[in-house]
Design a protein around this motif. Structure first.
Motif, PDB file in Angstrom:
ATOM      1  N   ILE A  42       0.838  -1.207   0.000  1.00  0.00           N
ATOM      2  CA  ILE A  42       0.000   0.000   0.000  1.00  0.00           C
ATOM      3  C   ILE A  42       0.867   1.249   0.000  1.00  0.00           C
ATOM      4  CG2 ILE A  42      -1.698   1.317   1.316  1.00  0.00           C
ATOM      5  CD1 ILE A  42      -2.861  -1.287   2.291  1.00  0.00           C
ATOM      6  N   CYS A  43       1.859   1.277   0.865  1.00  0.00           N
ATOM      7  CA  CYS A  43       2.731   2.450   0.930  1.00  0.00           C
ATOM      8  C   CYS A  43       3.582   2.580  -0.329  1.00  0.00           C
ATOM      9  CB  CYS A  43       3.634   2.363   2.160  1.00  0.00           C
ATOM     10  SG  CYS A  43       2.724   2.353   3.731  1.00  0.00           S
ATOM     11  N   SER A  94       2.694  16.452   9.876  1.00  0.00           N
ATOM     12  CA  SER A  94       3.988  15.759   9.906  1.00  0.00           C
ATOM     13  C   SER A  94       3.817  14.251   9.845  1.00  0.00           C
ATOM     14  CB  SER A  94       4.780  16.163  11.170  1.00  0.00           C
ATOM     15  OG  SER A  94       5.030  17.549  11.164  1.00  0.00           O
ATOM     16  N   ILE A  95       2.959  13.791   8.968  1.00  0.00           N
ATOM     17  CA  ILE A  95       2.738  12.361   8.770  1.00  0.00           C
ATOM     18  C   ILE A  95       3.426  11.965   7.472  1.00  0.00           C
ATOM     19  CG2 ILE A  95       1.011  10.553   8.447  1.00  0.00           C
ATOM     20  CD1 ILE A  95      -0.933  12.230  10.043  1.00  0.00           C
ATOM     21  N   HIS A  96       4.437  11.052   7.603  1.00  0.00           N
ATOM     22  CA  HIS A  96       5.219  10.650   6.445  1.00  0.00           C
ATOM     23  C   HIS A  96       5.259   9.135   6.367  1.00  0.00           C
ATOM     24  CE1 HIS A  96       6.703  14.815   6.096  1.00  0.00           C
ATOM     25  NE2 HIS A  96       6.828  14.772   7.425  1.00  0.00           N
ATOM     26  N   LYS A 135       3.690  -2.488  14.550  1.00  0.00           N
ATOM     27  CA  LYS A 135       3.866  -1.039  14.664  1.00  0.00           C
ATOM     28  C   LYS A 135       3.494  -0.325  13.356  1.00  0.00           C
ATOM     29  CE  LYS A 135       7.342   2.411  15.860  1.00  0.00           C
ATOM     30  NZ  LYS A 135       8.765   2.639  16.241  1.00  0.00           N
ATOM     31  N   HIS A 136       3.915  -0.917  12.237  1.00  0.00           N
ATOM     32  CA  HIS A 136       3.590  -0.288  10.943  1.00  0.00           C
ATOM     33  C   HIS A 136       2.080  -0.344  10.662  1.00  0.00           C
ATOM     34  CE1 HIS A 136       4.045   1.089   6.837  1.00  0.00           C
ATOM     35  NE2 HIS A 136       3.349   0.031   6.419  1.00  0.00           N
ATOM     36  N   ALA A 157       0.548   6.926   9.311  1.00  0.00           N
ATOM     37  CA  ALA A 157       0.854   7.037   7.879  1.00  0.00           C
ATOM     38  C   ALA A 157       0.247   5.863   7.110  1.00  0.00           C
ATOM     39  CB  ALA A 157       2.362   7.090   7.671  1.00  0.00           C
ATOM     40  N   HIS A 158       0.404   4.642   7.664  1.00  0.00           N
ATOM     41  CA  HIS A 158      -0.134   3.468   6.971  1.00  0.00           C
ATOM     42  C   HIS A 158      -1.666   3.510   6.935  1.00  0.00           C
ATOM     43  CE1 HIS A 158      -0.410  -0.663   5.580  1.00  0.00           C
ATOM     44  NE2 HIS A 158      -1.284  -0.900   6.553  1.00  0.00           N
TER      45      HIS A 158
END
Length: 701
Positions: free
Chosen positions: A88-89, A102-104, A134-135, A140-141
């Protein structure tokens, strides 16, 4: 092995404290999978959709079963060179999802460089579990998942919209064809043929709604939507309306009521008359017609409460069932709406006035009988009509069809017939003369042709022809003017008075045609010829229409029928005089600002308008015309002017709409009850008995 198992379970409990049940099952599956790992395994196996696909890119600490379990829990996982990544990313082009917050995105997960940490297998498994967990919970995810889901939805919607647009375009073309068929009065069975022609020309019209039944339903849908839109605009704008009705008989010999509406829309001062509905009448009495009319208006949104404020006029012909003084339809309408203006159609009144004048004057009946005989000769026999047309071609004259005069049609039709006889006088006389000498005809036909030729060559006939030409020309002009779509009451009244003055003046100053023939007939000692035909003296049986008497009779009957109003003639006369105040040409030279105040108040009372606002608007109008020369009325006076123009004075012409936009009606067709599968596909008729393919092949070569 038992010690390892206990350590792993303990670690799993410590790592998953406070987490969801899914992660607990994830840890447990890792342990169970590690127990089942085969001794000879090195590298690993990855499966995308089939478990038989072996990819040597799995982390070294994972087995095939562990990968399958992880993939079911985290569909976005993928492997590359023994490392993990997020599909997805990876698909998102930008690393910044929301720069403001500040979401990267993680570069490691995008590039598939996430690897296990630790020297032992248990630590490597725990490391991968923690990183995946965690991801999966990172902002962001989660934001990336939402973006992908939204993009998927938009793609689906875009695809559906493209399909709908293509279908809608084809439907619009079919609607335009169906509208043409309905407007031109063609049968619905023309639709399949028209569709075949369009497809041969390369036009994409789809493969549905191409039967005659579909054409019927499409036309009904278009008519319903048109009426609904127009009525909605009238109701929302607060426009005043007049109702026009007429009774007609269908081909199936059933009585029907035709309803029209006359109104002024917000963006124009000119009135518009449009067709509203056609209703079959169960009975032809006044009560049934009135009930049917009110029900029709209510169906289209014009309730009785609305009509009491908006309805200002009612017009119809002069039949007793419509304008009966005690229980006619007009009387019932006035009882329900006391302020409505009842109006007997001016064109019907004109026909009655002409009929009265014709009945009073001797000679007109003989003239009509002669024309009826000519009509019968050339309409009952195709041979006679063809021979007359050949005579016209030989004499280089344009051929016209011979009609009737002074029958149940408008007076303009009678004038056209008289004009045809005037123009075809010489060819007509030649054909009648030849017919009287034709050996192929019997004696009865010869005598008929000879008698008609003799009458046409008599001085009485040409005088009567010129007399009827002059009077019918004026009457035709008046009739056509009264049939104008934008005719108003003051304009109609002025035309009628002018026609009356014309007929009174023609008593002393005859028309052009009569003066021409009169000079010809009065000549003495020379051959009198009219259009090449020798004019003979009158016989004893010939009757000459008295020119002056006919003109006086027409003027008197026009004044009697069209100027003297039935019922409340004083109020109508006052209303007409009040309306003339609105025309600047009728103002005095030194017009004061208070001019016409009483007339404005009277009209506002009749039309249910605010007289104070209208008076201020009229004062502003006078001031603008006098000081600046502006003839455009101010906004405060527009409603009153529109109301005066909305009064219906003629039911002779009610036109259909001239412009058509199929897109509006094709969109509303979707989901319509008429849109069923049974009426969609059309069946092609194949004539098996007569196969003309061989002929068509020859024509193509």
């Amino acid at each position: 092995m038992q010690t390892t198992l206990k350590f792993t379970r303990k670690s799993a409990v410590e790592d998953t404290s406070g987490e969801s049940d899914s992660y607990e099952s994830d840890d447990k599956s890792d342990v169970e999978s590690s127990v089942d790992t085969s001794a000879g395994h090195s590298g690993g196996v990855v499966t995308s959709s089939s478990s038989d696909d072996i990819v040597k890119d799995l982390p070294t600490c994972w087995s095939k079963k562990m990968w399958m379990n992880k993939k079911s829990l985290y569909p976005w996982l993928f492997c590359n060179d023994h490392k993990l990544g997020c599909s997805i990313c990876k698909e998102l082009p930008s690393l910044s999802i929301d720069a403001a917050k500040s979401i990267h995105l993680s570069h490691e997960w995008q590039s598939a460089t996430v690897s296990a940490c630790g020297k032992t297998k248990e630590k490597q498994l725990m490391s991968l579990r923690n990183k995946i967990r965690k991801h999966n919970k990172s902002k962001a995810h989660i934001k990336a998942q939402r973006i992908k889901l939204q993009a998927s939805k938009e793609a689906i919607e875009s695809g559906i919209a493209t399909m709908n647009k293509s279908h809608l375009t084809a439907t619009e073309k079919l609607f335009r064809i169906a509208y043409k068929i309905a407007k031109t009065g063609c049968p619905f069975t023309d639709l399949p043929v028209d569709c075949d022609i369009h497809m041969l020309n390369g036009v994409d019209i789809g493969r549905t709604l191409q039967s005659d039944k579909s054409c019927h339903k499409v036309c009904d849908h278009i008519g319903h939507e048109m009426r609904a839109r127009i009525c909605k605009v009238i109701i929302e704008n607060g426009s005043k309306i007049s109702v026009l009705i007429d009774e007609a008989t269908s081909i199936s010999k059933k009585s029907n009521l035709i309803v029209y509406i006359k109104t002024c829309f917000s963006d124009s001062l000119e009135p518009v008359t449009f067709y509203l509905d056609l209703i079959e009448l169960p009975e032809q009495n006044a009560e049934c017609i009135y009930t049917t009319l009110i029900q029709c208006l209510e169906v289209h949104g014009f309730t009785k409460e609305l009509l009491s404020q908006r309805l200002i006029g009612f017009a119809s012909d002069g039949a007793s069932v419509m304008f009966g003084s005690h229980s006619g339809v007009a009387k019932r309408v006035q009882q329900s709406f006391p302020n409505v203006i009842l109006w007997h159609c001016f064109n019907h009144r004109l026909e009655l006035a002409v009929g009265d004048a014709v009945a009073e004057i001797s000679g007109t009946n003989h003239f009509k009988i002669l024309f009826d005989k000519l009509y019968h000769i050339y309409h009952s026999s195709a041979k006679n009509k063809r021979e007359l047309e050949e005579c016209c071609q030989e004499l280089s004259e344009q051929f016209f069809t011979v009609g009737r005069v002074l029958d149940n049609r408008w007076v303009a039709s009678s004038f056209r017939t008289v004009k045809v006889i005037w123009n075809l006088y010489y060819p007509l006389h030649c054909h009648l003369t030849k017919g009287s000498e034709d050996p192929s005809r019997n004696s009865s036909e010869k005598q008929t042709f000879k008698g008609l030729a003799t009458k046409l060559a008599s001085s009485s006939f040409v005088l009567n022809l010129a007399t009827m030409y002059d009077c019918l020309e004026e009457l035709s002009s008046l009739s056509l003017d009264l049939q104008e779509r934008k005719i108003t009451l003051p304009r109609a009244h002025a035309l009628i008075f002018r026609a009356i003055r014309v007929f009174n003046s023609m008593v002393d100053y005859p028309g052009i045609k009569y003066k021409e023939i009169k000079c010809l007939v009065d000549e003495v000692g020379t051959e009198r010829k009219f259009k090449g035909v020798l004019i003979q003296d009158n016989r004893k049986c010939d009757v000459v229409i008295p020119y002056g008497q006919l003109m006086r009779s027409l003027a008197a009957n026009l004044e009697k029928r069209l100027v003297a109003f039935r019922g409340t003639e004083n109020d109508l006369s006052r209303l007409i005089n009040s309306i003339t105040v609105l025309n600047p040409s009728n103002w005095p030279k030194e017009c004061p600002l208070t001019y016409g105040g009483e007339e404005i108040k009277f009209m506002c009372d009749v039309f249910h308008l605010d007289d104070a606002v209208a008076r201020r608007g009229f004062q502003e109008y006078i001031d603008n015309v006098r000081t600046e020369g502006l003839l455009e009325p101010p906004e405060k006076l527009v409603d009153l002017i529109k109301a005066t123009k909305t009064i219906a004075v003629s039911t002779a012409e009610c036109p259909p709409p001239q412009e058509f936009c199929p897109a509006l009606y094709a969109r509303s067709w979707k989901g319509s009850p008429s849109d069923n599968s049974k009426a969609r596909a059309r069946k092609r008729k194949v004539d098996e008995e007569h196969d003309y393919n061989i002929i068509w092949k020859k024509l193509k070569t």
